[in-house]
Design a protein around this motif. Structure first.
Motif, PDB file in Angstrom:
ATOM      1  N   VAL A  23       0.863  -1.170   0.000  1.00  0.00           N
ATOM      2  CA  VAL A  23       0.000   0.000   0.000  1.00  0.00           C
ATOM      3  C   VAL A  23       0.909   1.233   0.000  1.00  0.00           C
ATOM      4  O   VAL A  23       1.667   1.449   0.941  1.00  0.00           O
ATOM      5  N   GLY A  40       2.263  -2.313   4.563  1.00  0.00           N
ATOM      6  CA  GLY A  40       1.329  -1.198   4.675  1.00  0.00           C
ATOM      7  C   GLY A  40       1.953   0.125   4.292  1.00  0.00           C
ATOM      8  O   GLY A  40       3.154   0.217   3.999  1.00  0.00           O
ATOM      9  N   LYS A  56       3.509  -9.880   7.606  1.00  0.00           N
ATOM     10  CA  LYS A  56       2.732  -8.656   7.434  1.00  0.00           C
ATOM     11  C   LYS A  56       3.442  -7.529   8.172  1.00  0.00           C
ATOM     12  O   LYS A  56       3.744  -7.659   9.356  1.00  0.00           O
ATOM     13  N   GLN A  58       2.872  -3.668   9.114  1.00  0.00           N
ATOM     14  CA  GLN A  58       1.828  -2.651   9.181  1.00  0.00           C
ATOM     15  C   GLN A  58       2.407  -1.247   9.006  1.00  0.00           C
ATOM     16  O   GLN A  58       3.624  -1.058   9.017  1.00  0.00           O
ATOM     17  N   SER A  59       1.535  -0.271   8.892  1.00  0.00           N
ATOM     18  CA  SER A  59       1.909   1.098   8.547  1.00  0.00           C
ATOM     19  C   SER A  59       2.905   1.730   9.523  1.00  0.00           C
ATOM     20  O   SER A  59       2.974   1.359  10.691  1.00  0.00           O
ATOM     21  N   HIS A  77       1.966  -1.661  13.752  1.00  0.00           N
ATOM     22  CA  HIS A  77       2.099  -0.268  13.330  1.00  0.00           C
ATOM     23  C   HIS A  77       3.205   0.434  14.121  1.00  0.00           C
ATOM     24  O   HIS A  77       3.300   0.282  15.333  1.00  0.00           O
TER      25      HIS A  77
END
Length: 154
Positions: A23, A40, A56, A58-59, A77
């Motif tokens: 993303v 992310g 994964k 995350q942002s 995150h």
């Protein structure tokens, strides 16, 4: 008035496995991203980092050089990885010989806003949100705090 030198974020010289999802905006360069990885937005992954299959990220996380993350991990995150311990009383100033490595095993979950200093973390570990990992973690379990300590078995 002097104009600033502006650098663009992007994806440069990255080796990808299949089915990777990203993303934007991200800043990925010179790293290896395994199959089925999610990255992310607002993530930076630097040169020579390796991210294992199914992980994964995350942002707002930062994964610096000399970090290797195993398979099926979760990076929450705002997680920050550190490779410079300021061993001479200040930043290494780009002297990579002073940087240290971090190795994260498989099935490791790192909670949001954790800070990971140069350590080794074995498989099957959970790091609580906001924790600071300052020492190697060699036994599976749940760790939390500053500095992170084992609080229970998984």
């Amino acid at each position: 008035m002097n104009a600033p030198k502006i650098f663009e974020t992007g994806v440069v010289d990255v080796e990808f496995g299949s089915n990777v999802r990203i993303v934007n905006p991200v800043n990925l360069y010179g790293c290896t991203i395994g199959a089925d990885v999610f990255v992310g937005p607002f993530v930076e992954i630097q040169r020579d980092v390796k991210i294992g299959r199914g992980t994964k990220v995350q942002s707002h996380s930062f994964i610096c050089e000399l970090v290797e993350i195993g398979e099926d991990c979760f990076i929450g995150h705002g997680v920050m990885f550190i490779n410079d311990l300021f061993s001479n009383g200040g930043p290494a100033g780009g002297d990579k010989a002073m940087w240290k490595e971090t190795r994260i095993g498989n099935k490791v979950s790192i909670g949001s806003n954790a800070t990971i200093l140069p350590v080794t973390i074995c498989d099957n570990v959970v790091i609580g949100a906001g924790s600071v990992v300052t020492k190697n973690i060699l036994m599976p379990g749940i760790y939390a705090g500053n500095p992170a300590t084992k609080i229970r078995e998984t």
